[in-house]
Design an enzyme around this catalytic site. Structure first.
Site, short mmCIF file in Angstrom:
data_model
loop_
_atom_site.label_atom_id
_atom_site.label_comp_id
_atom_site.label_asym_id
_atom_site.label_seq_id
_atom_site.Cartn_x
_atom_site.Cartn_y
_atom_site.Cartn_z
N THR A 1 0.56 -1.23 0.04
CA THR A 1 0.19 0.00 0.12
C THR A 1 0.92 1.34 -0.01
OG1 THR A 1 -1.54 1.25 1.41
CG2 THR A 1 -0.22 -0.20 2.65
N ASP A 2 0.35 2.37 -0.48
CA ASP A 2 0.90 3.79 -0.39
C ASP A 2 1.17 4.16 1.00
OD1 ASP A 2 -1.63 4.50 -0.01
OD2 ASP A 2 -1.71 5.93 -1.36
N GLU A 3 0.44 3.51 1.81
CA GLU A 3 0.60 4.02 3.19
C GLU A 3 1.62 3.70 4.06
OE1 GLU A 3 -2.82 3.63 5.91
OE2 GLU A 3 -4.28 3.59 4.04
N TYR B 1 -1.74 -0.25 11.34
CA TYR B 1 -1.99 -0.87 9.96
C TYR B 1 -0.78 -1.04 9.03
CZ TYR B 1 -3.25 -1.37 5.13
OH TYR B 1 -3.48 -1.94 3.70
N SER C 1 2.50 -2.56 9.97
CA SER C 1 2.32 -3.93 9.63
C SER C 1 2.58 -4.16 8.05
CB SER C 1 1.16 -4.67 10.15
OG SER C 1 -0.04 -4.06 9.47
N LYS C 2 2.35 -3.28 7.29
CA LYS C 2 2.33 -3.81 5.84
C LYS C 2 3.75 -3.28 5.68
CE LYS C 2 -0.36 -4.41 3.20
NZ LYS C 2 -0.83 -5.82 2.57
N ASN D 1 -8.23 2.29 -3.31
CA ASN D 1 -9.13 1.59 -4.10
C ASN D 1 -10.51 1.77 -4.03
OD1 ASN D 1 -7.73 -1.22 -5.59
ND2 ASN D 1 -6.24 0.37 -4.81
N ARG E 1 -9.39 10.92 13.00
CA ARG E 1 -8.72 9.88 13.39
C ARG E 1 -7.26 9.93 13.97
NH1 ARG E 1 -7.89 6.30 7.85
NH2 ARG E 1 -9.67 5.42 8.39
P1 NAD Z 1 -10.40 -6.37 2.54
O1 NAD Z 1 -10.26 -6.05 4.27
O2 NAD Z 1 -11.69 -6.23 1.91
O3 NAD Z 1 -10.00 -8.17 2.43
C1 NAD Z 1 -9.23 -8.97 3.00
C2 NAD Z 1 -9.34 -10.36 2.90
O4 NAD Z 1 -8.33 -11.14 3.61
C3 NAD Z 1 -10.61 -10.77 3.52
O5 NAD Z 1 -11.54 -11.77 2.42
C4 NAD Z 1 -10.37 -11.53 4.71
O6 NAD Z 1 -11.34 -12.60 5.12
C5 NAD Z 1 -8.84 -12.16 4.08
N1 NAD Z 1 -8.01 -12.44 5.47
C6 NAD Z 1 -7.64 -11.76 6.53
N2 NAD Z 1 -6.86 -12.22 7.27
C7 NAD Z 1 -6.80 -13.19 6.78
C8 NAD Z 1 -5.74 -14.27 7.20
N3 NAD Z 1 -5.16 -14.51 8.51
N4 NAD Z 1 -5.77 -15.68 6.54
C9 NAD Z 1 -6.48 -15.78 5.37
N5 NAD Z 1 -7.19 -14.66 4.84
C10 NAD Z 1 -7.42 -13.72 5.63
O7 NAD Z 1 -9.02 -5.82 1.98
P2 NAD Z 1 -9.01 -5.16 0.45
O8 NAD Z 1 -9.38 -3.62 0.80
O9 NAD Z 1 -9.41 -6.20 -0.37
O10 NAD Z 1 -7.30 -5.01 0.63
C11 NAD Z 1 -6.41 -6.25 0.01
C12 NAD Z 1 -5.02 -5.98 0.16
O11 NAD Z 1 -4.79 -4.70 -0.66
C13 NAD Z 1 -4.43 -5.71 1.43
O12 NAD Z 1 -3.19 -6.52 1.70
C14 NAD Z 1 -4.41 -4.28 1.74
O13 NAD Z 1 -3.41 -3.88 2.58
C15 NAD Z 1 -4.25 -3.95 0.29
N6 NAD Z 1 -4.46 -2.55 -0.16
C16 NAD Z 1 -5.81 -2.03 -0.01
C17 NAD Z 1 -6.24 -0.83 -0.44
C18 NAD Z 1 -7.66 -0.40 -0.45
O14 NAD Z 1 -8.02 0.81 -0.95
N7 NAD Z 1 -8.34 -1.13 -0.12
C19 NAD Z 1 -5.27 -0.06 -1.23
C20 NAD Z 1 -3.57 -0.41 -1.30
C21 NAD Z 1 -3.46 -1.85 -0.81
O1 TDX Z 2 -16.25 7.35 8.12
C1 TDX Z 2 -14.95 8.00 7.67
N1 TDX Z 2 -14.83 9.08 7.64
C2 TDX Z 2 -13.74 9.85 7.27
O2 TDX Z 2 -13.68 10.93 7.13
C3 TDX Z 2 -14.32 6.87 7.27
C4 TDX Z 2 -14.20 5.42 7.30
C5 TDX Z 2 -13.05 7.48 6.71
N2 TDX Z 2 -12.70 8.72 6.72
C6 TDX Z 2 -11.51 9.54 5.99
C7 TDX Z 2 -10.41 8.95 6.58
C8 TDX Z 2 -9.41 8.76 5.26
O3 TDX Z 2 -8.77 9.99 5.25
O4 TDX Z 2 -11.58 9.12 4.69
C9 TDX Z 2 -10.36 8.71 4.18
C10 TDX Z 2 -10.33 7.28 3.67
O5 TDX Z 2 -10.66 6.45 4.77
P1 TDX Z 2 -10.56 4.77 4.54
O6 TDX Z 2 -11.64 4.51 3.64
O7 TDX Z 2 -10.75 4.33 5.92
O8 TDX Z 2 -9.23 4.60 3.99
P2 TDX Z 2 -7.52 4.79 4.14
O9 TDX Z 2 -7.54 5.14 5.61
O10 TDX Z 2 -7.00 6.03 3.38
O11 TDX Z 2 -6.97 3.43 4.04
C11 TDX Z 2 -7.39 2.77 2.63
O12 TDX Z 2 -6.22 2.93 1.45
C12 TDX Z 2 -5.26 2.52 1.80
C13 TDX Z 2 -7.44 1.33 2.65
O13 TDX Z 2 -8.13 1.13 3.98
C14 TDX Z 2 -6.14 0.51 3.13
O14 TDX Z 2 -6.31 -0.91 3.36
C15 TDX Z 2 -4.98 1.05 1.89
O15 TDX Z 2 -3.90 0.52 2.44
#
Ligand code: NAD
Ligand code: TDX
Length: 339
Positions: free
Chosen positions: A125-127, A153, A156-157, A183, A276
């Site tokens: 992740t970009d985080e 989070y 850990s990543k 995403n 947050r």
């Molecule tokens: P999500 O939380 O929607 O899905 C995570 C999935 O992993 C779930 O299906 C969960 O059941 C499974 N999981 C969790 N712990 C597990 C374990 N111990 N063993 C097996 N399965 C397990 O997450 P997401 O948003 O789809 O993110 C997927 C990946 O992309 C993550 O690694 C996240 O860090 C990364 N990522 C997410 C975003 C974003 O915007 N959502 C952006 C950049 C990177």
């Molecule tokens: O209720 C809310 N109100 C609010 O203002 C929530 C849920 C979020 N926010 C803000 C926090 C962030 O600045 O919106 C922004 C986006 O929040 P999230 O959707 O929780 O995403 P973010 O914390 O940016 O992290 C996401 O992008 C990077 C994914 O959850 C991560 O898994 C990924 O690595």
């Protein structure tokens, strides 16, 4: 070709499975997922009868189980999406983030090492780069930007990324890493900003904006992320990191107002709530490397993608109504009840 997709019942992993099954009729996909609160088999319902897809309920930290599975299936490629992914939950309880995101990645790396897997791809992740100031639009995250994490989070990543690089350097495991920006799209769990906003508007509930709402995220449609990962699997150089993002920076309040407008509602539901802890100010990816090396470009603009995403949530109420009827209610009152 056999690919293990971990976390394939989650948001991005699920979209990736749909993408790969459509694009590669000769590739077998094995989805490994422990089905935490964020994993939903309903995300894979439309492909459950596809003979190229197999689902196995397993925790990636289960070393014995994972090794047996590698022994039996001998995957060519592993793409690791499995993670605890929500920053707010990591602030409440970091433990499971360290276990799944770091130790789970280590188990997979050990299995790849033992069974000679041709590629281990880590979805990062970009985080991991921390944040950028709001008043310096010229600054963007590059692959060599130092790691500087803010939340349990992201820490850990970042730890997992370091392990992945160490397993490459020390043991020669053939790895690649991608670091993507925020995403959005179908099947995203409604704890995240965009689906939470859509669903709350439909329910007439307040729209919680943390702090001032000025924090900026760089939004990418999930299909563009899937296409980038596919390209890296095919053309990426072993040992390399690739940033993925589409220059789509928006402040949170802009995103929320756009959704309100598309749904034809007023702004009265907007509610500013306490910030947050450690809230990152701005994320912005420089995707020059993947663009120049592999010709990747995002194909969905934010304007088009957000319309399509809202339409998907309107057309797929059953998917999210089931999800928000369970543990989500307890989570929601805990996170937002007294905020
Ligand atoms: P999500 O939380 O929607 O899905 C995570 C999935 O992993 C779930 O299906 C969960 O059941 C499974 N999981 C969790 N712990 C597990 C374990 N111990 N063993 C097996 N399965 C397990 O997450 P997401 O948003 O789809 O993110 C997927 C990946 O992309 C993550 O690694 C996240 O860090 C990364 N990522 C997410 C975003 C974003 O915007 N959502 C952006 C950049 C990177
Ligand atoms: O209720 C809310 N109100 C609010 O203002 C929530 C849920 C979020 N926010 C803000 C926090 C962030 O600045 O919106 C922004 C986006 O929040 P999230 O959707 O929780 O995403 P973010 O914390 O940016 O992290 C996401 O992008 C990077 C994914 O959850 C991560 O898994 C990924 O690595």
């Amino acid at each position: 070709m056999k690919i293990f997709v971990t976390g394939g019942a989650g948001f991005i992993g699920g979209n990736f499975i749909h993408f790969m099954l459509t694009k590669y009729p000769d590739t077998k996909i094995v989805c490994l997922d422990s089905l935490t609160y964020a994993g939903n088999l309903s995300t894979l319902k439309s492909v459950e009868t596809n003979t190229n897809l197999q689902f196995i309920k397993i925790d990636i930290t289960d070393r014995k189980g994972i090794f047996s599975l590698f022994e039996a299936e001998k995957p060519n490629v592993v793409v690791n999406f499995a993670a605890e992914s929500h920053v707010d939950r990591s602030i409440e309880n970091p433990d499971i983030f360290l276990k799944t995101n770091i130790l789970g990645t280590q188990v997979l790396l050990d299995a790849c090492r033992k069974y000679g897997t041709e590629r281990f791809h880590q979805i990062s992740t970009d985080e991991v780069y921390g944040d950028l100031p709001l008043d310096r639009p010229d600054l963007l995250f590059k692959e060599d930007t130092p790691i500087q994490t803010s939340s349990p989070y992201s820490a850990s990543k970042a730890s997992a990324d370091l392990l992945v690089q160490a397993y490459h350097r020390t043991f020669g495991v053939p790895v690649t890493i991608s670091r993507c920006s925020n995403n959005y799209g179908p099947y995203q769990f409604p704890e995240k900003l965009i689906p939470l906003t859509i669903i709350n508007i439909l329910a007439g509930k307040p729209l919680p904006i943390y702090g001032t709402g000025q924090n900026v995220r760089d939004w990418l449609h999930v299909d563009d992320h899937c296409a980038a990962v596919d390209l890296i699997l095919n053309k990426g150089n072993i040992g390399e990191i690739y940033n993925i993002g589409g220059h789509n920076e928006r402040s949170n309040i802009e995103v929320v107002k756009t959704i309100i407008e598309i749904l034809g509602k007023g702004q009265e539901l907007i509610t500013y709530v306490s910030d947050r802890k450690g809230h990152d100010l701005r994320y912005a990816i420089n995707p020059a490397k993947i663009q120049n090396d592999m010709g990747w470009k995002p194909t969905t603009s934010f304007e088009e993608g957000i319309e399509k995403t809202i339409a998907w949530y309107l057309d797929n109420r059953k998917w999210w109504e089931e999800i928000i009827s369970g543990e989500y209610q307890t989570y929601y009152s805990k996170m937002y009840g007294k905020r």
